[in-house]
Design an enzyme around this catalytic site. Sequence first.
Site, PDB file in Angstrom:
ATOM      1  N   GLY A 261       1.149  -1.067  -0.162  1.00  9.99           N
ATOM      2  CA  GLY A 261      -0.406   0.120  -0.174  1.00  9.99           C
ATOM      3  C   GLY A 261       0.950   0.969   0.098  1.00  9.99           C
ATOM      4  O   GLY A 261       0.212   2.446   0.833  1.00  9.99           O
TER       5      GLY A 261
ATOM      6  N   ASP B  30      -2.591   6.502   1.086  1.00 15.77           N
ATOM      7  CA  ASP B  30      -2.602   7.847   1.944  1.00 15.77           C
ATOM      8  C   ASP B  30      -2.398   7.645   3.256  1.00 15.77           C
ATOM      9  O   ASP B  30      -0.885   8.829   3.375  1.00 15.77           O
ATOM     10  CB  ASP B  30      -4.378   8.248   2.163  1.00 15.77           C
ATOM     11  CG  ASP B  30      -4.432   9.444   3.494  1.00 15.77           C
ATOM     12  OD1 ASP B  30      -4.269  10.114   3.279  1.00 15.77           O
ATOM     13  OD2 ASP B  30      -4.410   8.477   4.739  1.00 15.77           O
TER      14      ASP B  30
ATOM     15  N   ALA C   9       0.937   5.583   4.252  1.00 17.44           N
ATOM     16  CA  ALA C   9       2.519   5.605   3.498  1.00 17.44           C
ATOM     17  C   ALA C   9       2.836   6.900   3.521  1.00 17.44           C
ATOM     18  O   ALA C   9       3.957   7.620   4.100  1.00 17.44           O
ATOM     19  CB  ALA C   9       2.091   4.885   2.353  1.00 17.44           C
TER      20      ALA C   9
ATOM     21  N   ARG D  63      -0.431  -1.419  -6.361  1.00 17.26           N
ATOM     22  CA  ARG D  63      -0.436  -1.677  -7.955  1.00 17.26           C
ATOM     23  C   ARG D  63       0.063  -0.797  -9.046  1.00 17.26           C
ATOM     24  O   ARG D  63       0.188  -1.918  -9.834  1.00 17.26           O
ATOM     25  CB  ARG D  63      -2.043  -2.082  -8.090  1.00 17.26           C
ATOM     26  CG  ARG D  63      -2.973  -3.487  -7.697  1.00 17.26           C
ATOM     27  CD  ARG D  63      -3.898  -3.560  -8.131  1.00 17.26           C
ATOM     28  NE  ARG D  63      -5.081  -2.680  -6.924  1.00 17.26           N
ATOM     29  CZ  ARG D  63      -5.628  -2.190  -6.624  1.00 17.26           C
ATOM     30  NH1 ARG D  63      -7.353  -3.069  -7.234  1.00 17.26           N
ATOM     31  NH2 ARG D  63      -6.653  -1.457  -5.651  1.00 17.26           N
TER      32      ARG D  63
ATOM     33  N   VAL E 298      -1.262  -8.084  -4.476  1.00 18.99           N
ATOM     34  CA  VAL E 298      -1.061  -8.825  -3.672  1.00 18.99           C
ATOM     35  C   VAL E 298      -1.626 -10.105  -4.251  1.00 18.99           C
ATOM     36  O   VAL E 298      -1.163 -11.289  -3.198  1.00 18.99           O
ATOM     37  CB  VAL E 298      -1.506  -8.101  -2.544  1.00 18.99           C
ATOM     38  CG1 VAL E 298      -0.611  -6.650  -1.953  1.00 18.99           C
ATOM     39  CG2 VAL E 298      -2.790  -7.790  -2.082  1.00 18.99           C
TER      40      VAL E 298
ATOM     41  N   LYS F 143      -4.992  -0.665  11.611  1.00 18.20           N
ATOM     42  CA  LYS F 143      -6.147  -1.156  11.550  1.00 18.20           C
ATOM     43  C   LYS F 143      -7.404  -1.016  11.000  1.00 18.20           C
ATOM     44  O   LYS F 143      -7.046  -0.285   9.918  1.00 18.20           O
ATOM     45  CB  LYS F 143      -6.554  -0.012  13.596  1.00 18.20           C
ATOM     46  CG  LYS F 143      -6.957   0.711  13.183  1.00 18.20           C
ATOM     47  CD  LYS F 143      -8.224   2.457  13.976  1.00 18.20           C
ATOM     48  CE  LYS F 143      -8.678   2.934  13.409  1.00 18.20           C
ATOM     49  NZ  LYS F 143      -9.157   4.042  14.739  1.00 18.20           N
TER      50      LYS F 143
ATOM     51  N   ASP G 199      -2.289  -0.044  17.330  1.00 19.00           N
ATOM     52  CA  ASP G 199      -3.258   1.727  18.336  1.00 19.00           C
ATOM     53  C   ASP G 199      -2.080   2.720  18.042  1.00 19.00           C
ATOM     54  O   ASP G 199      -1.449   2.970  19.046  1.00 19.00           O
ATOM     55  CB  ASP G 199      -3.649   0.948  19.286  1.00 19.00           C
ATOM     56  CG  ASP G 199      -5.085   1.767  19.705  1.00 19.00           C
ATOM     57  OD1 ASP G 199      -4.861   3.152  19.522  1.00 19.00           O
ATOM     58  OD2 ASP G 199      -5.630   0.639  19.815  1.00 19.00           O
ATOM     59  N   HIS G 200      -2.474   3.728  16.991  1.00 21.32           N
ATOM     60  CA  HIS G 200      -1.987   4.713  17.327  1.00 21.32           C
ATOM     61  C   HIS G 200      -2.226   5.394  18.240  1.00 21.32           C
ATOM     62  O   HIS G 200      -0.520   6.415  19.003  1.00 21.32           O
ATOM     63  CB  HIS G 200      -1.545   5.925  15.704  1.00 21.32           C
ATOM     64  CG  HIS G 200      -2.970   6.205  16.057  1.00 21.32           C
ATOM     65  ND1 HIS G 200      -3.849   6.029  14.836  1.00 21.32           N
ATOM     66  CD2 HIS G 200      -3.305   7.961  16.355  1.00 21.32           C
ATOM     67  CE1 HIS G 200      -5.198   6.076  15.299  1.00 21.32           C
ATOM     68  NE2 HIS G 200      -4.588   7.681  15.273  1.00 21.32           N
TER      69      HIS G 200
ATOM     70  N   ASP H 159     -14.737   1.512  15.266  1.00 24.24           N
ATOM     71  CA  ASP H 159     -13.807   2.811  15.044  1.00 24.24           C
ATOM     72  C   ASP H 159     -13.110   3.188  16.093  1.00 24.24           C
ATOM     73  O   ASP H 159     -11.984   3.430  15.998  1.00 24.24           O
ATOM     74  CB  ASP H 159     -14.252   3.811  14.208  1.00 24.24           C
ATOM     75  CG  ASP H 159     -13.631   4.278  13.263  1.00 24.24           C
ATOM     76  OD1 ASP H 159     -11.719   3.610  12.709  1.00 24.24           O
ATOM     77  OD2 ASP H 159     -13.419   6.017  13.666  1.00 24.24           O
TER      78      ASP H 159
ATOM     79  N   HIS I  34      -9.098   1.472  20.391  1.00 25.47           N
ATOM     80  CA  HIS I  34      -8.346   2.994  21.583  1.00 25.47           C
ATOM     81  C   HIS I  34      -9.193   3.237  23.261  1.00 25.47           C
ATOM     82  O   HIS I  34      -8.287   3.441  23.886  1.00 25.47           O
ATOM     83  CB  HIS I  34      -8.324   4.224  20.805  1.00 25.47           C
ATOM     84  CG  HIS I  34      -8.017   4.418  19.369  1.00 25.47           C
ATOM     85  ND1 HIS I  34      -6.661   3.631  18.924  1.00 25.47           N
ATOM     86  CD2 HIS I  34      -8.912   5.118  18.147  1.00 25.47           C
ATOM     87  CE1 HIS I  34      -7.148   3.814  17.757  1.00 25.47           C
ATOM     88  NE2 HIS I  34      -8.427   4.956  17.725  1.00 25.47           N
TER      89      HIS I  34
HETATM   90  P1  NAD Z   1      -5.203   3.659   0.912  1.00 24.26           P
HETATM   91  O1  NAD Z   1      -6.660   3.572   0.461  1.00 24.26           O
HETATM   92  O2  NAD Z   1      -5.281   5.536   0.756  1.00 24.26           O
HETATM   93  O3  NAD Z   1      -3.788   2.818   0.281  1.00 24.26           O
HETATM   94  C1  NAD Z   1      -5.315   1.853  -0.131  1.00 24.26           C
HETATM   95  C2  NAD Z   1      -3.347   1.034  -0.746  1.00 24.26           C
HETATM   96  O4  NAD Z   1      -3.267  -0.659  -1.164  1.00 24.26           O
HETATM   97  C3  NAD Z   1      -2.980   1.967  -2.293  1.00 24.26           C
HETATM   98  O5  NAD Z   1      -1.348   1.813  -2.211  1.00 24.26           O
HETATM   99  C4  NAD Z   1      -3.537   0.474  -3.445  1.00 24.26           C
HETATM  100  O6  NAD Z   1      -2.279   0.967  -4.354  1.00 24.26           O
HETATM  101  C5  NAD Z   1      -2.942  -0.315  -2.431  1.00 24.26           C
HETATM  102  N1  NAD Z   1      -4.191  -1.540  -2.650  1.00 24.26           N
HETATM  103  C6  NAD Z   1      -4.984  -1.726  -3.233  1.00 24.26           C
HETATM  104  N2  NAD Z   1      -5.686  -3.296  -3.665  1.00 24.26           N
HETATM  105  C7  NAD Z   1      -4.308  -3.742  -3.573  1.00 24.26           C
HETATM  106  C8  NAD Z   1      -3.794  -5.007  -4.635  1.00 24.26           C
HETATM  107  N3  NAD Z   1      -4.885  -6.007  -4.734  1.00 24.26           N
HETATM  108  N4  NAD Z   1      -2.364  -4.817  -4.461  1.00 24.26           N
HETATM  109  C9  NAD Z   1      -1.289  -4.234  -4.720  1.00 24.26           C
HETATM  110  N5  NAD Z   1      -1.602  -3.234  -3.917  1.00 24.26           N
HETATM  111  C10 NAD Z   1      -2.979  -2.539  -3.728  1.00 24.26           C
HETATM  112  O7  NAD Z   1      -5.826   3.122   2.316  1.00 24.26           O
HETATM  113  P2  NAD Z   1      -4.839   4.094   3.812  1.00 24.26           P
HETATM  114  O8  NAD Z   1      -5.613   5.280   3.827  1.00 24.26           O
HETATM  115  O9  NAD Z   1      -3.433   4.791   3.182  1.00 24.26           O
HETATM  116  O10 NAD Z   1      -5.281   2.919   4.466  1.00 24.26           O
HETATM  117  C11 NAD Z   1      -4.271   1.921   4.564  1.00 24.26           C
HETATM  118  C12 NAD Z   1      -4.614   0.878   5.735  1.00 24.26           C
HETATM  119  O11 NAD Z   1      -4.496   1.407   6.522  1.00 24.26           O
HETATM  120  C13 NAD Z   1      -6.651   0.389   5.950  1.00 24.26           C
HETATM  121  O12 NAD Z   1      -6.686  -0.656   6.513  1.00 24.26           O
HETATM  122  C14 NAD Z   1      -6.277   1.497   6.928  1.00 24.26           C
HETATM  123  O13 NAD Z   1      -8.111   0.963   7.749  1.00 24.26           O
HETATM  124  C15 NAD Z   1      -5.527   1.878   7.720  1.00 24.26           C
HETATM  125  N6  NAD Z   1      -5.980   3.081   8.516  1.00 24.26           N
HETATM  126  C16 NAD Z   1      -5.809   4.200   8.013  1.00 24.26           C
HETATM  127  C17 NAD Z   1      -5.431   5.730   8.343  1.00 24.26           C
HETATM  128  C18 NAD Z   1      -5.842   6.585   7.825  1.00 24.26           C
HETATM  129  O14 NAD Z   1      -4.867   7.946   8.353  1.00 24.26           O
HETATM  130  N7  NAD Z   1      -5.266   6.355   6.229  1.00 24.26           N
HETATM  131  C19 NAD Z   1      -5.149   5.310   9.922  1.00 24.26           C
HETATM  132  C20 NAD Z   1      -5.415   4.289  10.565  1.00 24.26           C
HETATM  133  C21 NAD Z   1      -5.391   3.365   9.227  1.00 24.26           C
END
Ligand code: NAD
Length: 495
Positions: free
Chosen positions: A12, A16, A18, A46, A86, A148, A177-178, A235, A240
């Site tokens: 991923g 967002d 990352a 992807r 994946v 999470k 759990d941030h 959530d 938390h």
């Molecule tokens: P996002 O939708 O921005 O990113 C998802 C990533 O997964 C992308 O890079 C996408 O290309 C990749 N992806 C999706 N399907 C794929 C596949 N089949 N093969 C390879 N790559 C694939 O999501 P995010 O906001 O970055 O969140 C990611 C995780 O973190 C989620 O589980 C979310 O619940 C958790 N999370 C996010 C935040 C946040 O602030 N964004 C906070 C807490 C938890």
Amino acid sequence: SNEQIALFTIFGGTGDLAQRKLYPSLFRLYRKGYLKEHFAVIGTARREWTDEYYRNIVSQSIASFNPTEDELVQFTSHFYYQSHNVTDTEHYTNLKKLADELDTRYDLKQNRIFYLAMAPNFFGTITSHLKSENIVTENGFNHLIIEKPFGTDFESANQLNNEIREAFEEEQIFRIDHYLGKEMIQNISAIRFGNNIFESLWNNKYIDNIQITLAESLGVEERGGYYDTSGALKDMIQNHTMQVVSLLAMEPPAVFTEKNIREEKVKALNSIRIYSKDEVKENFVRGQYGAGTLDGQSFIPYRDEINVNPESETETFVAGKLMVDNFRWRGVPFYVRSGKQLTEKGTRINVVFKPTPINVFRSENETACEAETMPPNVLTIYIQPTEGFSLTMNGKEIGDGFNIDPIKLDYRHSAEALDNSPEAYEKLILDCLKGDGTNFSHWDEVAQSWRIVDVIRQTWDNETPDFPNYASGTMGPQSAFDLLEKDGFNWVWTP
Ligand code: NAD
């Protein structure tokens, strides 16, 4: 040297999380010298990106740190991109090749961190491939970080856990759990176990109730699609809030180490009463925000938000009373609440002590029973946005006569100290590099939290809520206030 050695593989890597959290955290660790020569990062998702494009994205995500040109080039040269679906087994062959190559190039000692920044439905697929395709190494450490939500109830969490455990041992799994990376959450233990004046009063003889509020002043914003399938209970409360309760309620560990802390937290969670459906109705209430105004700004109802079902029965607010059935806490309610679109943003803990047994400052013609009790001492722990603690006390008002005046001893970390303090993700990634799981959720904790929360969810799913039931910009529905009032208490909420 403080230098940590590892290959990060971020699943991923275009997402967002990352970009907003992980790359900035890695850069801060780099600046502090925790990451130097012997690290590399594989970003995978992807999309078809080149290394060059990926490094540009990483550069953008750390622009706010004003890195020098040299720093930027050096830091981002450790980043590599691999396009990868994946679910496609063949791609893992490429991933292994790149991982092994980088291991040699940077002398990474086969230490690997796999960060799953993706939707949880992929976790099992990824971990099983990591093992079957031998991307998990023989000689270094292999740590798995997962985000999470961990399941949507006990059943699904258990299934997910079993899948992951096919490839990784519990000690290798770091469930984020941030909240556990936040300074003031870690400070709960310092306050309790570093101060005899608190720890010796930390029980049902001296504490009336404990209140935990996780309030947000925003609505769902662009997360409506996800949030509408989750709601505040899953959530915010299951993860938390339960973690905070366990830190407040646990017995002192023999020594402050991961294993001892873990054991005490699990014991505390196991002492929380699991309600019957009738008890849920007594002790938990939910809400959903309607329209409202605050400081001249108007807000739309939850049901009008983007990607939210216009007839949604999802709760954006939860308040409840938890009972911890052990010697220390018998009879002391732990009130918890969390909601969106409330009056102000703030995460706080209020420990409300019992008032003095008798008010000796009452007037002579009042009996001890008739007189109002003294205002209680309250220890407040401010977790965000300000960080610090305060203690309210009763003193004498300056001047003639003898009037009691509550005062507040108040300490907040300075803005400067906060600016320099590590971000939660930064601390947690460093912990994971060092193999310290203290500030992550152990499976036993996750499992018990779901057992406590599941019955609440099931009870609510059988009834149609009367939503919306609170106006945006307020502190939630009336029922959340009634919950404490029927016990003779109030939410303590002062600036
Ligand atoms: P996002 O939708 O921005 O990113 C998802 C990533 O997964 C992308 O890079 C996408 O290309 C990749 N992806 C999706 N399907 C794929 C596949 N089949 N093969 C390879 N790559 C694939 O999501 P995010 O906001 O970055 O969140 C990611 C995780 O973190 C989620 O589980 C979310 O619940 C958790 N999370 C996010 C935040 C946040 O602030 N964004 C906070 C807490 C938890």
